[in-house]
Write an enzyme that holds these catalytic residues in place. Structure first.
Site, PDB file in Angstrom:
ATOM      1  N   ASP A  13       0.808  -1.225   0.000  1.00  0.00           N
ATOM      2  CA  ASP A  13       0.000   0.000   0.000  1.00  0.00           C
ATOM      3  C   ASP A  13       0.837   1.268   0.000  1.00  0.00           C
ATOM      4  OD1 ASP A  13      -2.178  -1.705   0.115  1.00  0.00           O
ATOM      5  OD2 ASP A  13      -2.282  -1.614   2.308  1.00  0.00           O
ATOM      6  N   GLY A  15       1.573   2.974  -2.618  1.00  0.00           N
ATOM      7  CA  GLY A  15       1.111   3.890  -3.667  1.00  0.00           C
ATOM      8  C   GLY A  15       1.570   3.427  -5.046  1.00  0.00           C
ATOM      9  N   LYS A  16       1.792   2.114  -5.160  1.00  0.00           N
ATOM     10  CA  LYS A  16       2.307   1.547  -6.418  1.00  0.00           C
ATOM     11  C   LYS A  16       1.379   1.845  -7.597  1.00  0.00           C
ATOM     12  CE  LYS A  16       2.316  -2.475  -4.364  1.00  0.00           C
ATOM     13  NZ  LYS A  16       2.070  -2.065  -2.964  1.00  0.00           N
ATOM     14  N   ASN A  38      -5.327 -10.136  -3.548  1.00  0.00           N
ATOM     15  CA  ASN A  38      -4.995  -9.586  -2.229  1.00  0.00           C
ATOM     16  C   ASN A  38      -4.535  -8.137  -2.394  1.00  0.00           C
ATOM     17  OD1 ASN A  38      -2.735 -10.528  -3.594  1.00  0.00           O
ATOM     18  ND2 ASN A  38      -1.680 -11.323  -1.800  1.00  0.00           N
ATOM     19  N   ALA A  39      -4.052  -7.791  -3.588  1.00  0.00           N
ATOM     20  CA  ALA A  39      -3.601  -6.432  -3.881  1.00  0.00           C
ATOM     21  C   ALA A  39      -4.797  -5.510  -4.108  1.00  0.00           C
ATOM     22  CB  ALA A  39      -2.718  -6.434  -5.127  1.00  0.00           C
ATOM     23  N   GLY A  40      -4.617  -4.263  -3.726  1.00  0.00           N
ATOM     24  CA  GLY A  40      -5.581  -3.222  -4.085  1.00  0.00           C
ATOM     25  C   GLY A  40      -4.780  -2.006  -4.484  1.00  0.00           C
ATOM     26  N   HIS A  41      -4.746  -1.705  -5.759  1.00  0.00           N
ATOM     27  CA  HIS A  41      -3.937  -0.595  -6.259  1.00  0.00           C
ATOM     28  C   HIS A  41      -4.865   0.550  -6.665  1.00  0.00           C
ATOM     29  CE1 HIS A  41      -0.346  -3.474  -7.231  1.00  0.00           C
ATOM     30  NE2 HIS A  41      -0.699  -3.457  -5.963  1.00  0.00           N
ATOM     31  N   GLN A 224       1.940  -6.054  -3.210  1.00  0.00           N
ATOM     32  CA  GLN A 224       2.393  -6.174  -1.821  1.00  0.00           C
ATOM     33  C   GLN A 224       3.673  -5.340  -1.616  1.00  0.00           C
ATOM     34  OE1 GLN A 224       1.357  -9.530  -3.387  1.00  0.00           O
ATOM     35  NE2 GLN A 224      -0.539  -8.550  -2.822  1.00  0.00           N
ATOM     36  N   THR A 301      -9.657  -4.865   1.622  1.00  0.00           N
ATOM     37  CA  THR A 301     -10.518  -5.389   2.692  1.00  0.00           C
ATOM     38  C   THR A 301     -11.188  -4.294   3.517  1.00  0.00           C
ATOM     39  OG1 THR A 301      -8.615  -5.444   4.168  1.00  0.00           O
ATOM     40  CG2 THR A 301      -9.100  -7.466   2.958  1.00  0.00           C
ATOM     41  N   ASP A 333       2.573  14.619   2.318  1.00  0.00           N
ATOM     42  CA  ASP A 333       1.526  15.582   2.712  1.00  0.00           C
ATOM     43  C   ASP A 333       0.862  15.195   4.041  1.00  0.00           C
ATOM     44  OD1 ASP A 333       0.635  13.455   0.751  1.00  0.00           O
ATOM     45  OD2 ASP A 333      -1.336  14.100   1.453  1.00  0.00           O
ATOM     46  N   GLY A 414      -0.228  13.795  -2.787  1.00  0.00           N
ATOM     47  CA  GLY A 414      -1.675  13.600  -2.778  1.00  0.00           C
ATOM     48  C   GLY A 414      -2.029  12.426  -3.673  1.00  0.00           C
TER      49      GLY A 414
HETATM   50  P1  GDP Z   1      -0.766   0.326  -3.574  1.00  0.00           P
HETATM   51  O1  GDP Z   1      -1.360  -0.948  -3.098  1.00  0.00           O
HETATM   52  O2  GDP Z   1       0.706   0.397  -3.339  1.00  0.00           O
HETATM   53  O3  GDP Z   1      -1.136   0.669  -4.986  1.00  0.00           O
HETATM   54  O4  GDP Z   1      -1.388   1.469  -2.642  1.00  0.00           O
HETATM   55  P2  GDP Z   1      -2.931   1.593  -2.204  1.00  0.00           P
HETATM   56  O5  GDP Z   1      -3.707   2.095  -3.359  1.00  0.00           O
HETATM   57  O6  GDP Z   1      -3.403   0.365  -1.534  1.00  0.00           O
HETATM   58  O7  GDP Z   1      -2.813   2.664  -1.048  1.00  0.00           O
HETATM   59  C1  GDP Z   1      -2.287   3.929  -1.258  1.00  0.00           C
HETATM   60  C2  GDP Z   1      -3.359   4.958  -0.845  1.00  0.00           C
HETATM   61  O8  GDP Z   1      -2.781   6.236  -0.714  1.00  0.00           O
HETATM   62  C3  GDP Z   1      -4.448   5.113  -1.888  1.00  0.00           C
HETATM   63  O9  GDP Z   1      -5.652   5.438  -1.264  1.00  0.00           O
HETATM   64  C4  GDP Z   1      -3.936   6.283  -2.728  1.00  0.00           C
HETATM   65  O10 GDP Z   1      -4.980   6.968  -3.390  1.00  0.00           O
HETATM   66  C5  GDP Z   1      -3.309   7.143  -1.688  1.00  0.00           C
HETATM   67  N1  GDP Z   1      -2.151   7.936  -2.099  1.00  0.00           N
HETATM   68  C6  GDP Z   1      -1.182   7.626  -2.989  1.00  0.00           C
HETATM   69  N2  GDP Z   1      -0.234   8.589  -2.997  1.00  0.00           N
HETATM   70  C7  GDP Z   1      -0.611   9.502  -2.087  1.00  0.00           C
HETATM   71  C8  GDP Z   1      -0.026  10.724  -1.595  1.00  0.00           C
HETATM   72  O11 GDP Z   1       1.056  11.138  -1.997  1.00  0.00           O
HETATM   73  N3  GDP Z   1      -0.724  11.396  -0.627  1.00  0.00           N
HETATM   74  C9  GDP Z   1      -1.912  10.972  -0.137  1.00  0.00           C
HETATM   75  N4  GDP Z   1      -2.497  11.701   0.808  1.00  0.00           N
HETATM   76  N5  GDP Z   1      -2.477   9.826  -0.565  1.00  0.00           N
HETATM   77  C10 GDP Z   1      -1.830   9.115  -1.518  1.00  0.00           C
HETATM   78  P1  IMO Z   2      -0.923  -4.190  -2.238  1.00  0.00           P
HETATM   79  O1  IMO Z   2      -0.473  -4.723  -3.575  1.00  0.00           O
HETATM   80  C1  IMO Z   2      -1.000  -4.596   2.090  1.00  0.00           C
HETATM   81  C2  IMO Z   2      -1.082  -8.671   3.693  1.00  0.00           C
HETATM   82  C3  IMO Z   2      -2.329  -9.121   4.409  1.00  0.00           C
HETATM   83  C4  IMO Z   2      -1.745 -10.105   5.394  1.00  0.00           C
HETATM   84  C5  IMO Z   2      -0.620 -10.761   4.587  1.00  0.00           C
HETATM   85  C6  IMO Z   2      -1.015 -12.083   3.946  1.00  0.00           C
HETATM   86  O2  IMO Z   2      -2.211  -3.468  -2.293  1.00  0.00           O
HETATM   87  O3  IMO Z   2       0.178  -3.401  -1.597  1.00  0.00           O
HETATM   88  P2  IMO Z   2      -2.554 -12.792   1.901  1.00  0.00           P
HETATM   89  O4  IMO Z   2      -3.982 -12.450   1.583  1.00  0.00           O
HETATM   90  O5  IMO Z   2      -1.591 -12.359   0.865  1.00  0.00           O
HETATM   91  O6  IMO Z   2      -2.361 -14.208   2.288  1.00  0.00           O
HETATM   92  O7  IMO Z   2      -2.227 -11.933   3.238  1.00  0.00           O
HETATM   93  O8  IMO Z   2      -0.272  -9.832   3.591  1.00  0.00           O
HETATM   94  N1  IMO Z   2      -1.293  -8.157   2.321  1.00  0.00           N
HETATM   95  C7  IMO Z   2      -1.225  -6.866   1.984  1.00  0.00           C
HETATM   96  N2  IMO Z   2      -1.040  -5.772   2.759  1.00  0.00           N
HETATM   97  N3  IMO Z   2      -1.096  -4.483   0.754  1.00  0.00           N
HETATM   98  C8  IMO Z   2      -1.253  -5.569  -0.026  1.00  0.00           C
HETATM   99  O9  IMO Z   2      -1.210  -5.507  -1.377  1.00  0.00           O
HETATM  100  C9  IMO Z   2      -1.365  -6.834   0.587  1.00  0.00           C
HETATM  101  N4  IMO Z   2      -1.542  -8.101   0.134  1.00  0.00           N
HETATM  102  C10 IMO Z   2      -1.490  -8.893   1.203  1.00  0.00           C
HETATM  103  O10 IMO Z   2      -2.988  -8.053   5.042  1.00  0.00           O
HETATM  104  O11 IMO Z   2      -1.156  -9.421   6.463  1.00  0.00           O
HETATM  105 MG    MG Z   3      -2.893  -1.620  -1.806  1.00  0.00          MG
END
Ligand code: GDP
Ligand code: IMO
Ligand code: MG
Length: 423
Positions: A13, A15-16, A38-41, A224, A301, A333, A414
């Protein structure tokens, strides 16, 4: 060398998704190499927010081809939901989305096994996303898995039945109650498999080899983060794939000597969702403030993410393991308004001060040792010129760059595409 990698340096998480989207205009192909739903981008642009789970984050760009690599595990049901969510964008999936025939399928019973395994662990649970990731990778390495290419064979359902029966037997061996209606799950599953079959299922390593020969630019998108890596993460509180740079080689069929840049992405602080050790975790107002301002809730989740200060011991380790050539710092920020910013530079342990990750940070009695830097009050989210950053924020960036011995090339202030500054 035609391939660059982008991967997370913390517990996911970072910010990929946002940065892959920003960089896509410089690439021909965006390829996911491991993980699954499991990923949420998250991507934000033009007032819209999108969360992708299986589909690479280059999908909104008109030209790039998006590839789901052999290292990924695909749940056809979640995949089809993602496709439906993209309907308003009129994307031609036939030309823009390729799926490796060697990617493994997540079956409904993999999800049930994930739930049973977690329930059986009780308090010691991993905090898995319950998407069936662990059981699917176990079947892959156990040489029992079903691959995307298998659904093209007429008798593939026999294979499905055999594996599902095995899973049901395993489920019985767990001493836990899991409620499910397999018929119902299978109806949706088979409908989704039918739909999946109509996509471009390819020999992705061949496709990528040709692309590299013809000089196409490829960006491999990680899921991840490095501290969730099956080998190098905080085992056993990890995911079941290789989230580090080596995963791009095995998850796409790209040779190591074809990799040029490795972009390592990190938050200006640290978060973790699920269980497991987190030395710099905060349980005070500062942690709550980061969670609130940073809107730290899991994109897959919805669970609250644990928050804490940045951990340079862990970051240095991840930079080395991955061979990071450039850093990207996200969410600076969120730290506006903190009087002081703390940076963990070492761990105090029973064995003395340590500047590297101990074997098992779960059982070590670790106390993070901090350096303190002056904070800044100014809002960063509207800044478009690096020179306009408050001096203490500039100092924080320079401090990290020096400590990590790697240049920070992107600073994000942001969630929107536009809130991205290149250095
Ligand atoms: P990923 O799994 O690495 O793609 O990251 P996620 O999308 O799960 O989580 C990153 C969260 O931070 C998302 O809600 C993005 O919209 C937000 N985000 C990304 N870059 C920034 C930033 O520079 N500032 C803020 N405030 N939010 C950001
Ligand atoms: P992105 O790509 C953050 C965490 C789960 C748990 C552990 C194992 O959005 O960064 P799993 O379902 O893979 O067996 O869970 O890994 N986890 C993540 N945490 N970002 C993710 O993906 C994750 N994918 C799995 O919360 O602790
Ligand atoms: Mg994520």
């Amino acid at each position: 060398m035609a391939v660059d990698l982008l991967l997370g340096l913390q517990w996911g998480d970072e910010g990929k998704g946002k940065i892959v989207d920003v960089l896509t205009s410089s690439y021909d192909i965006i390829a996911r190499f491991q993980g699954g739903p499991n990923a949420g981008h998250t991507l934000e642009f033009e007032g819209n927010k999108h969360v992708l789970h299986t589909i690479p984050s280059g999908i909104f760009h008109p030209k790039a081809t998006n590839l789901i690599g052999n290292g990924v595990v695909i749940d056809p049901v979640i995949f089809m939901k993602e496709i439906e969510n993209l309907a308003p964008y009129d994307i031609d999936f036939n030309t823009k989305l390729l799926i490796s025939k060697k990617a493994h399928l997540i079956l409904p019973t993999h999800r049930l096994l994930d739930a049973a395994s977690e329930a059986a662990k009780g308090k010691a649970k991993i905090g898995s996303t319950l998407k069936g990731i662990g059981p699917t990778y176990m079947d892959k390495t156990g040489r029992n898995g079903i691959r995307v290419g298998d659904i093209l064979a007429p008798n593939w359902e026999d294979k499905y039945r055999r594996l599902t029966q095995k899973h049901l037997d395993m489920l019985n061996s767990y001493n836990v109650e899991i409620e499910y209606d397999l018929k119902d799950l299978e109806t949706t599953f088979f409908r989704s498999v039918e739909a999946l079959r109509k996509f471009k299922l390819v020999d992705s390593e061949q496709y990528l080899m040709k692309a590299q020969k013809s000089g196409k630019k490829i960006l491999a998108e990680g899921a991840q983060g490095s501290l969730l890596d099956i080998d190098f993460g905080t085992y056993p509180f990890v995911t079941s794939s290789t989230t580090t740079a080596a995963g791009a080689c095995t998850g796409l069929g790209v040779a190591p000597n074809q990799i040029k840049d490795v972009f390592g992405i990190f938050k200006a602080y640290a978060t973790r969702v699920g269980s497991g050790p987190f030395p710099t975790e905060l349980f005070d107002d500062d942690g709550a403030k980061m969670a609130k301002i940073g809107n730290e809730f899991g994109a897959t989740t919805g669970r609250a993410r644990r928050c804490g200060w940045i951990d340079l011991v862990a970051l240095k380790y991840c930079i080395q393991i991955n061979g990071v050539t450039q850093l990207m710092m996200m969410k600076g920020d969120v730290l506006s308004g903190f009087e002081t910013i703390k940076v963990c530079t070492a761990y105090q342990t029973d064995q003395g001060v340590m500047e590297y990750l101990p074997y098992d940070i779960a059982s070590e009695n670790i106390k993070p040792l901090y350096e303190e830097l002056p904070g800044w009050k100014e809002d960063l989210t509207q800044i478009t010129d690096l020179d306009d950053f408050p001096v203490n924020f500039k100092n924080y960036i320079t401090y990290l760059e020096n400590a990590l011995e790697t240049p920070i090339k992107i600073v994000s202030v942001g969630p929107d595409r536009k809130q991205t500054l290149f250095r």
